[in-house]
Each structure stands twice: as C-alpha cells, then as structure tokens.
Design a protein around this motif. Structure first.
Motif, PDB file in Angstrom:
ATOM      1  N   GLU A   7       1.015  -1.478  -0.071  1.00 52.43           N
ATOM      2  CA  GLU A   7      -0.038  -0.101  -0.005  1.00 52.43           C
ATOM      3  C   GLU A   7       0.793   1.413   0.085  1.00 52.43           C
ATOM      4  O   GLU A   7       0.326   2.264   0.031  1.00 52.43           O
ATOM      5  CB  GLU A   7      -0.949  -0.028   1.066  1.00 52.43           C
ATOM      6  N   THR A   8       2.229   0.981   0.075  1.00 54.72           N
ATOM      7  CA  THR A   8       3.003   2.459  -0.030  1.00 54.72           C
ATOM      8  C   THR A   8       4.219   2.231  -1.058  1.00 54.72           C
ATOM      9  O   THR A   8       4.581   1.086  -1.274  1.00 54.72           O
ATOM     10  CB  THR A   8       3.597   2.513   1.351  1.00 54.72           C
ATOM     11  N   LEU A   9       4.438   3.164  -1.514  1.00 55.09           N
ATOM     12  CA  LEU A   9       5.657   2.933  -2.548  1.00 55.09           C
ATOM     13  C   LEU A   9       6.787   2.643  -1.852  1.00 55.09           C
ATOM     14  O   LEU A   9       7.471   1.773  -2.705  1.00 55.09           O
ATOM     15  CB  LEU A   9       5.824   4.665  -2.916  1.00 55.09           C
ATOM     16  N   GLY A  10       7.052   2.823  -0.828  1.00 54.00           N
ATOM     17  CA  GLY A  10       8.630   2.399  -0.204  1.00 54.00           C
ATOM     18  C   GLY A  10       8.259   0.860   0.027  1.00 54.00           C
ATOM     19  O   GLY A  10       9.274   0.449  -0.185  1.00 54.00           O
ATOM     20  N   LEU A  16      10.666  -4.773  -4.693  1.00 51.76           N
ATOM     21  CA  LEU A  16      11.528  -4.880  -5.858  1.00 51.76           C
ATOM     22  C   LEU A  16      13.151  -5.031  -5.723  1.00 51.76           C
ATOM     23  O   LEU A  16      13.678  -5.756  -6.339  1.00 51.76           O
ATOM     24  CB  LEU A  16      11.056  -3.597  -6.534  1.00 51.76           C
ATOM     25  N   ALA A  17      13.408  -4.442  -4.937  1.00 51.02           N
ATOM     26  CA  ALA A  17      15.044  -4.166  -4.636  1.00 51.02           C
ATOM     27  C   ALA A  17      15.674  -5.460  -4.185  1.00 51.02           C
ATOM     28  O   ALA A  17      16.709  -5.759  -4.361  1.00 51.02           O
ATOM     29  CB  ALA A  17      15.207  -2.921  -3.987  1.00 51.02           C
ATOM     30  N   GLY A  18      14.736  -6.078  -3.051  1.00 52.69           N
ATOM     31  CA  GLY A  18      15.266  -6.993  -2.641  1.00 52.69           C
ATOM     32  C   GLY A  18      14.942  -8.598  -3.130  1.00 52.69           C
ATOM     33  O   GLY A  18      15.347  -9.609  -2.791  1.00 52.69           O
ATOM     34  N   ALA A  19      14.344  -8.488  -4.353  1.00 53.22           N
ATOM     35  CA  ALA A  19      13.959  -9.550  -5.050  1.00 53.22           C
ATOM     36  C   ALA A  19      15.208 -10.212  -5.846  1.00 53.22           C
ATOM     37  O   ALA A  19      15.962  -9.379  -6.256  1.00 53.22           O
ATOM     38  CB  ALA A  19      12.919  -9.253  -6.045  1.00 53.22           C
ATOM     39  N   THR A  20      15.201 -11.481  -5.626  1.00 54.24           N
ATOM     40  CA  THR A  20      16.300 -12.153  -6.519  1.00 54.24           C
ATOM     41  C   THR A  20      16.021 -12.683  -7.919  1.00 54.24           C
ATOM     42  O   THR A  20      16.503 -12.706  -8.921  1.00 54.24           O
ATOM     43  CB  THR A  20      16.924 -13.140  -5.621  1.00 54.24           C
ATOM     44  N   GLY A  21      14.977 -13.432  -7.946  1.00 54.76           N
ATOM     45  CA  GLY A  21      14.180 -14.041  -9.109  1.00 54.76           C
ATOM     46  C   GLY A  21      13.675 -13.065 -10.105  1.00 54.76           C
ATOM     47  O   GLY A  21      13.540 -11.938  -9.800  1.00 54.76           O
ATOM     48  N   ASP A  22      12.889 -13.664 -11.098  1.00 50.19           N
ATOM     49  CA  ASP A  22      12.193 -12.768 -12.106  1.00 50.19           C
ATOM     50  C   ASP A  22      11.075 -12.026 -11.343  1.00 50.19           C
ATOM     51  O   ASP A  22      10.004 -12.716 -10.869  1.00 50.19           O
ATOM     52  CB  ASP A  22      11.515 -13.600 -13.272  1.00 50.19           C
ATOM     53  N   THR A  23      10.927 -10.894 -11.141  1.00 54.26           N
ATOM     54  CA  THR A  23       9.880  -9.805 -10.401  1.00 54.26           C
ATOM     55  C   THR A  23       9.417  -9.013 -11.538  1.00 54.26           C
ATOM     56  O   THR A  23      10.029  -8.492 -12.497  1.00 54.26           O
ATOM     57  CB  THR A  23      10.747  -9.404  -9.440  1.00 54.26           C
ATOM     58  N   ILE A  47       4.439  -7.743  -8.029  1.00 58.24           N
ATOM     59  CA  ILE A  47       4.324  -6.586  -7.052  1.00 58.24           C
ATOM     60  C   ILE A  47       3.320  -5.764  -7.773  1.00 58.24           C
ATOM     61  O   ILE A  47       3.338  -5.026  -8.753  1.00 58.24           O
ATOM     62  CB  ILE A  47       5.413  -5.813  -6.865  1.00 58.24           C
ATOM     63  N   ASP A  48       1.792  -5.896  -7.312  1.00 54.89           N
ATOM     64  CA  ASP A  48       0.722  -5.171  -7.846  1.00 54.89           C
ATOM     65  C   ASP A  48       0.845  -3.744  -7.055  1.00 54.89           C
ATOM     66  O   ASP A  48       0.770  -3.592  -6.021  1.00 54.89           O
ATOM     67  CB  ASP A  48      -0.584  -5.677  -7.297  1.00 54.89           C
ATOM     68  N   ILE A  49       0.909  -2.715  -7.927  1.00 56.18           N
ATOM     69  CA  ILE A  49       1.102  -1.356  -7.523  1.00 56.18           C
ATOM     70  C   ILE A  49      -0.263  -0.675  -7.396  1.00 56.18           C
ATOM     71  O   ILE A  49      -0.188   0.588  -7.162  1.00 56.18           O
ATOM     72  CB  ILE A  49       2.085  -0.519  -8.366  1.00 56.18           C
ATOM     73  N   LYS A  50      -1.341  -1.249  -7.632  1.00 57.98           N
ATOM     74  CA  LYS A  50      -2.531  -0.490  -7.707  1.00 57.98           C
ATOM     75  C   LYS A  50      -3.125  -0.162  -6.295  1.00 57.98           C
ATOM     76  O   LYS A  50      -4.037   0.869  -6.148  1.00 57.98           O
ATOM     77  CB  LYS A  50      -3.572  -1.105  -8.508  1.00 57.98           C
ATOM     78  N   ARG A  51      -2.537  -0.625  -5.241  1.00 61.13           N
ATOM     79  CA  ARG A  51      -3.017   0.132  -3.910  1.00 61.13           C
ATOM     80  C   ARG A  51      -2.129   1.062  -3.453  1.00 61.13           C
ATOM     81  O   ARG A  51      -2.665   1.600  -2.345  1.00 61.13           O
ATOM     82  CB  ARG A  51      -2.915  -1.277  -2.917  1.00 61.13           C
ATOM     83  N   ILE A  52      -1.342   1.283  -4.351  1.00 62.60           N
ATOM     84  CA  ILE A  52      -0.325   2.692  -3.842  1.00 62.60           C
ATOM     85  C   ILE A  52      -1.173   3.946  -4.427  1.00 62.60           C
ATOM     86  O   ILE A  52      -1.202   4.089  -5.495  1.00 62.60           O
ATOM     87  CB  ILE A  52       0.940   2.591  -4.435  1.00 62.60           C
ATOM     88  N   LEU A 154      14.308  -1.010 -20.900  1.00 58.86           N
ATOM     89  CA  LEU A 154      13.751   0.455 -20.295  1.00 58.86           C
ATOM     90  C   LEU A 154      15.086   0.953 -19.787  1.00 58.86           C
ATOM     91  O   LEU A 154      16.013   0.187 -19.286  1.00 58.86           O
ATOM     92  CB  LEU A 154      12.815   0.168 -19.425  1.00 58.86           C
ATOM     93  N   ALA A 155      15.027   2.405 -19.469  1.00 62.43           N
ATOM     94  CA  ALA A 155      15.976   2.563 -18.792  1.00 62.43           C
ATOM     95  C   ALA A 155      15.977   2.848 -17.079  1.00 62.43           C
ATOM     96  O   ALA A 155      16.524   3.497 -16.384  1.00 62.43           O
ATOM     97  CB  ALA A 155      16.335   4.390 -19.013  1.00 62.43           C
ATOM     98  N   LEU A 156      15.095   1.910 -16.821  1.00 65.94           N
ATOM     99  CA  LEU A 156      14.697   1.893 -15.400  1.00 65.94           C
ATOM    100  C   LEU A 156      15.826   0.938 -14.523  1.00 65.94           C
ATOM    101  O   LEU A 156      16.133  -0.079 -15.276  1.00 65.94           O
ATOM    102  CB  LEU A 156      13.527   1.182 -15.200  1.00 65.94           C
ATOM    103  N   GLY A 157      16.314   1.512 -13.612  1.00 68.24           N
ATOM    104  CA  GLY A 157      17.225   0.725 -12.545  1.00 68.24           C
ATOM    105  C   GLY A 157      16.722  -0.254 -12.062  1.00 68.24           C
ATOM    106  O   GLY A 157      15.399  -0.544 -11.888  1.00 68.24           O
ATOM    107  N   LYS A 158      17.401  -1.309 -11.340  1.00 67.22           N
ATOM    108  CA  LYS A 158      16.928  -2.376 -10.415  1.00 67.22           C
ATOM    109  C   LYS A 158      15.986  -1.742  -9.349  1.00 67.22           C
ATOM    110  O   LYS A 158      16.487  -0.655  -8.607  1.00 67.22           O
ATOM    111  CB  LYS A 158      17.964  -3.285  -9.897  1.00 67.22           C
ATOM    112  N   GLY A 159      14.835  -2.170  -9.192  1.00 65.21           N
ATOM    113  CA  GLY A 159      14.004  -1.606  -8.015  1.00 65.21           C
ATOM    114  C   GLY A 159      13.235  -0.617  -8.375  1.00 65.21           C
ATOM    115  O   GLY A 159      12.590   0.126  -7.669  1.00 65.21           O
ATOM    116  N   GLU A 160      13.415   0.289  -9.587  1.00 68.67           N
ATOM    117  CA  GLU A 160      12.794   1.217  -9.945  1.00 68.67           C
ATOM    118  C   GLU A 160      11.321   1.023 -10.648  1.00 68.67           C
ATOM    119  O   GLU A 160      11.266   0.033 -11.408  1.00 68.67           O
ATOM    120  CB  GLU A 160      13.637   2.229 -11.062  1.00 68.67           C
TER     121      GLU A 160
END
Ligand code: FAD
Length: 286
Positions: A7-10, A16-23, A47-52, A154-160
């Motif tokens: 429910e939060t972005l954090g 995302l940042a802590g994931a090791t496998g395909d996320t 990771i469903d972001i719709k509750r954020i 994409l230009a997104l870094g890990k966890g972004e």
C-alpha cells in the motif's frame, strides 16, 4: 509464484530491490497476464502497484497535470478537465484495445511493456511529459522519450518503477492530437502512430510544436525536425509538405506482415500531417 500488493511506494520499492528471481510490476495486467499465459514470462514475484494511492490519482501539479502510472485509459476519459487540456493524450489511451481493455490498461504499463507501437507513448512524448521514477536511490524525472531504449528495454534501474507522469503547464491556444493506422477499426497494434502538440500565437501561427512517431523505429521517436518544419507557419501546404518529409526522414521501420518499410514511411508522413492539422484546429478553438 508470490503475489504482493503493497500500500506504500516504499514497501513496493523494498520488495523490488530485495527480489532475486524474475519479478514483475503488475498494473492493469493486460500485457503481463497475456505474456504469463503464453509462457513468455514466468515471474517468481508479482508486485501489484494499484493499492499505492500515488499511482492511482490525477492531480493538478505546478500548473500542469500529474497522472498516476496505474490510472487507466477509461479513468482518463472520465476526467472532467484533463481531456480539455490534453485531448491527444486521452484519445491515445482510449485507442488501446477495447472498452474492456481500457478499463484495465494503464499509461505506466503501456510505456513499461517496452513496445515501439504502444499507443499512448507518442502522445505523451508530444506532450513533453516527464516520467517520475522511484527506486532505492530516490526519485528522478526522465522525459518519456528517454525511458524506452528499444523493444522491451527500459532505462529503469533495479528496483525502479514509474510512479506517475507530469504533463507541463499549457499556454493559451495549445492542443494535441494522436492518430494511428491499423488494418481494422480496433483491437489491433499500431502499424504507425503519430502524436503532435502545438501552441499557436495570437496571430494564428504555430509558436511551438512537438512531434512523435510510434512503430517506425526500435523506440518511439521524438522528431524535432518535424516540429521545426511547422514552427512559424500556419500549417499551409508548404509547411505540411515539410512536416511530412521530416517525419518520413526520421523513420527506420521494420518490414513485416503488418506493413512494409515503404508503407510505414509513407503513412508516417500522412499521419503526422493529419495529427498536426487536428491539433492546430483544436488549439485555435481551445
Ligand atoms: C486485447 C488487447 C488489445 C490491446 N490493444 C492495444 C492497443 O491497441 N494499443 C496498445 O498500445 N496496446 C494494446 N494492448 C497492450 C496493453 O493493453 C497495453 O500495453 C496496456 O497499456 C498495458 O498496461 P497494463 O496496465 O495492463 O500493463 P501490465 O500488463 O500490468 O504491465 C505491462 C508491463 O509493464 C510493467 N509495468 C507496468 N506498470 C509499471 C510501472 N508503473 N513501473 C514499472 N513497470 C511497470 C509490467 O511489469 C509489465 O512488464 C492490448 C492488449 C490486449 C490484451
């Protein structure tokens, strides 16, 4: 497979940042679930972001508009004011799929799926939209044209993740338009897409413009030469010809069963011209 709906972005970024496998981030799922069903992807963590909340709102921000990355096309269409200011962005989001798909499909998913044929991306680029990203290192803004590097890249870094899009303030007498060519009336992927945004001065001439083309190169293109071709003009026939030529010159399309290279290049010029004429007409009457 693990499913999380923080429910939060954090919390989402930490997962995302802590994931090791395909996320995978899940927004509307109209690309992701299709790819999972087809065994193209097999994520260990979703990771469903719709509750954020931040990803789900449309707000006025610093004179412009901020659209959450998980806002759907149908929600944009229902917004009372956004479509008056950015009709091209709203119409592009509402060309995606069918009514049912538009009830799920989001701008963030359309961009982050990494397709050069994504319909809302040329409209966002023409609008001069910034994507606001958030990740373990904090937030940053990137012009939408710099987010996608190539197909599925994409230009997104890990966890972004993409949190939202910011559309800049609109001077008076400004508007935009998006057109695409598909072989049938709906439920198809753009063979070519063109987004144009213009601002007209008090005398009726184009004071500023942005032109973007989709499905004619490995990434959606911003075409400054096409914009320069019409700035200062009233989009008379000579300016239209310059615009068409500049749009065509930027194209580096593939050649496939949905359109030959020559066809896509030809259509890119036609759509850029028609979208510019619509945007200009809207700007003069806005
Ligand atoms: C029947 C059908 C018709 C379609 N027609 C069209 C069409 O006409 N035009 C068109 O452009 N597309 C079309 N699509 C594709 C799809 O609907 C769009 O690309 C849609 O915008 C994807 O959004 P979504 O929210 O469903 O994304 P999702 O499926 O949830 O996600 C797509 C990808 O982006 C990632 N992602 C999602 N949100 C974020 C985020 N905020 N930050 C980081 N990564 C993220 C996901 O991990 C995934 O890899 C169609 C799909 C279907 C099934």
């Amino acid at each position: 497979m693990r499913y999380e709906a923080p429910e939060t972005l954090g919390a989402a970024i930490a997962l995302l940042a802590g994931a090791t496998g395909d996320t995978r981030v899940l927004a509307g799922g109209t690309d992701l679930l299709v790819q999972m069903r087809a065994d193209v992807v097999d994520p260990e963590l979703i990771i469903d972001i719709k509750r954020i909340g931040e990803t789900r709102t449309v707000t006025e921000d610093r004179g412009g508009w901020r659209i959450g990355a998980a806002v759907t096309g149908a929600e944009l269409k229902e917004h009372p004011r956004l479509k008056l200011v950015w009709p091209g962005v709203v119409e592009a989001a509402n060309l995606i799929g069918s009514t049912q798909v538009q009830g799920r499909a989001t701008l963030g998913g359309n961009l982050c799926n990494g397709s050069p044929a994504a319909d809302s991306v040329p409209a966002l680029i023409a609008a001069g939209a910034l994507a606001t990203l958030a990740g373990p290192q904090g937030r940053r803004d990137l012009p939408v044209e710099d987010v996608m590097l190539g197909p599925r890249q994409l230009a997104l870094g890990k966890g972004e993740i993409v949190v939202s899009f910011w559309l800049p303030p609109r001077p008076p007498r400004s508007s935009d338009a998006y057109l695409r060519f598909i072989p049938r009336t709906e439920m198809d992927i753009a063979v070519v897409g063109a987004g144009v945004s213009v601002t007209v001065d008090g005398a009726g001439a184009i004071a500023a413009a942005r032109v973007s083309l989709g499905a004619v190169a490995p990434r959606v293109l911003l075409v400054p030469e096409a914009a320069q071709a019409i700035v200062g003009s009233r989009l008379d026939r000579a300016a239209q010809d310059r615009l068409e030529a500049a749009a065509r010159a930027a194209c580096r399309p593939i050649d496939d069963k949905r359109g030959t290279t020559e066809f896509r290049i030809q259509v890119a010029g036609v759509l850029a011209r028609r979208a510019a004429l619509i945007a200009l007409d809207r700007a003069r009457t806005s």
